[in-house]
Scaffold this active site. Structure first.
Site, PDB file in Angstrom:
ATOM      1  N   ASP A  62     -25.820  -1.348  -1.642  1.00  0.00           N
ATOM      2  CA  ASP A  62     -27.215  -0.892  -1.647  1.00  0.00           C
ATOM      3  C   ASP A  62     -27.322   0.588  -1.308  1.00  0.00           C
ATOM      4  OD1 ASP A  62     -28.157  -3.402  -2.347  1.00  0.00           O
ATOM      5  OD2 ASP A  62     -28.829  -3.948  -0.336  1.00  0.00           O
ATOM      6  N   TYR A  97       0.791  -1.234   0.000  1.00  0.00           N
ATOM      7  CA  TYR A  97       0.000   0.000   0.000  1.00  0.00           C
ATOM      8  C   TYR A  97       0.823   1.284   0.000  1.00  0.00           C
ATOM      9  CZ  TYR A  97      -3.748  -3.281   1.072  1.00  0.00           C
ATOM     10  OH  TYR A  97      -4.649  -4.320   1.017  1.00  0.00           O
ATOM     11  N   HIS A 132     -15.167  -6.664  -1.041  1.00  0.00           N
ATOM     12  CA  HIS A 132     -15.359  -8.079  -1.366  1.00  0.00           C
ATOM     13  C   HIS A 132     -16.500  -8.718  -0.586  1.00  0.00           C
ATOM     14  CE1 HIS A 132     -11.483  -7.033  -2.966  1.00  0.00           C
ATOM     15  NE2 HIS A 132     -11.014  -6.801  -1.754  1.00  0.00           N
ATOM     16  N   HIS A 171      -8.685   1.756  -5.616  1.00  0.00           N
ATOM     17  CA  HIS A 171      -7.860   0.893  -4.773  1.00  0.00           C
ATOM     18  C   HIS A 171      -6.414   1.306  -4.932  1.00  0.00           C
ATOM     19  CE1 HIS A 171     -11.241  -1.730  -4.010  1.00  0.00           C
ATOM     20  NE2 HIS A 171     -11.520  -1.653  -5.296  1.00  0.00           N
ATOM     21  N   LEU A 172      -5.684   1.250  -3.822  1.00  0.00           N
ATOM     22  CA  LEU A 172      -4.252   1.542  -3.890  1.00  0.00           C
ATOM     23  C   LEU A 172      -3.503   0.414  -4.590  1.00  0.00           C
ATOM     24  CD1 LEU A 172      -4.988   2.468  -0.463  1.00  0.00           C
ATOM     25  CD2 LEU A 172      -3.264   3.946  -1.431  1.00  0.00           C
ATOM     26  N   SER A 173      -3.880  -0.807  -4.267  1.00  0.00           N
ATOM     27  CA  SER A 173      -3.196  -1.975  -4.837  1.00  0.00           C
ATOM     28  C   SER A 173      -3.935  -2.440  -6.097  1.00  0.00           C
ATOM     29  CB  SER A 173      -3.154  -3.106  -3.800  1.00  0.00           C
ATOM     30  OG  SER A 173      -4.464  -3.580  -3.536  1.00  0.00           O
ATOM     31  N   ASN A 218     -13.080   4.041  -1.688  1.00  0.00           N
ATOM     32  CA  ASN A 218     -12.247   2.854  -1.540  1.00  0.00           C
ATOM     33  C   ASN A 218     -12.887   2.033  -0.420  1.00  0.00           C
ATOM     34  OD1 ASN A 218     -10.426   0.849  -1.094  1.00  0.00           O
ATOM     35  ND2 ASN A 218      -8.617   2.181  -1.038  1.00  0.00           N
TER      36      ASN A 218
HETATM   37  C1  DQA Z   1      -7.779  -2.136  -1.011  1.00  0.00           C
HETATM   38  C2  DQA Z   1      -7.767  -3.583  -1.527  1.00  0.00           C
HETATM   39  C3  DQA Z   1      -8.650  -4.468  -0.677  1.00  0.00           C
HETATM   40  O1  DQA Z   1      -8.636  -5.792  -1.187  1.00  0.00           O
HETATM   41  C4  DQA Z   1      -8.126  -4.493   0.742  1.00  0.00           C
HETATM   42  O2  DQA Z   1      -8.980  -5.267   1.553  1.00  0.00           O
HETATM   43  C5  DQA Z   1      -7.928  -3.131   1.298  1.00  0.00           C
HETATM   44  C6  DQA Z   1      -7.389  -2.075   0.451  1.00  0.00           C
HETATM   45  C7  DQA Z   1      -6.786  -1.234  -1.786  1.00  0.00           C
HETATM   46  O3  DQA Z   1      -6.918  -0.029  -1.698  1.00  0.00           O
HETATM   47  O4  DQA Z   1      -5.893  -1.741  -2.469  1.00  0.00           O
HETATM   48  O5  DQA Z   1      -8.130  -2.902   2.493  1.00  0.00           O
HETATM   49  O6  DQA Z   1      -9.072  -1.597  -1.189  1.00  0.00           O
END
Ligand code: DQA
Length: 146
Positions: A88, A23, A81, A101-103, A75
């Site tokens: 909703d 991250y 997941h 998402h950062l990753s 985010n």
């Molecule tokens: C995340 C990716 C998710 O899978 C993970 O649970 C996170 C961070 C990301 O920003 O990459 O907490 O949302």
């Protein structure tokens, strides 16, 4: 002036110390400050919240509906997941949103490919660490101008 609200989900308050190889080294405060500066330079009214609680995120999204927010950047972190409730809430307020998402979530464990948001998002930006948020705001501005 367009109003953008940013929602950050669980464990993102630990950015900088949390799995820095995935991250990055920057804190959430660093990332949000840079985004706020970019928003100010572009004449966008932007605010942000972070919560570790699903219910608080639902409440905050409902509040965004009442506050006349034009766009959401979210985010959902681990809730990406799992959370029907946050999905909703976004559908209920009917505010367009960009999922960030950062990753690079799709290149990680297979359970991260289960996603409750991508199919209803205006777009998804994933894998650029803190820069993902800047790209999301730029995408919103491009869409508004086109
Ligand atoms: C995340 C990716 C998710 O899978 C993970 O649970 C996170 C961070 C990301 O920003 O990459 O907490 O949302």
């Amino acid at each position: 002036m367009i109003k953008v609200r940013v929602f950050n989900g669980p464990n993102l308050n630990l950015l900088g110390q949390r799995e820095p190889g995935i991250y990055g080294q920057r804190t959430l405060q660093d990332v949000m400050q840079e985004l706020e500066q970019f928003a100010a330079d572009c004449g966008v009214q932007l605010d942000h919240m972070q919560s570790n609680s699903e219910g608080k995120m639902v409440d905050a999204i409902q509040q965004a509906g009442e506050d006349g927010v034009d766009y959401i950047i979210i985010n959902p972190a681990g809730y990406t997941h799992t959370s029907v409730a946050i999905r909703d809430a976004l559908l209920s307020v009917d505010i367009p949103f960009v999922e960030v998402h950062l990753s690079a979530v799709n290149s990680r464990e297979s359970f991260r490919r289960v996603n409750f948001f991508s199919d209803i998002a205006s777009g998804v930006i994933s894998g650029f660490r803190g820069e993902s948020y800047l790209l999301a705001l730029q995408a919103i501005l491009n869409r508004i101008e086109s």
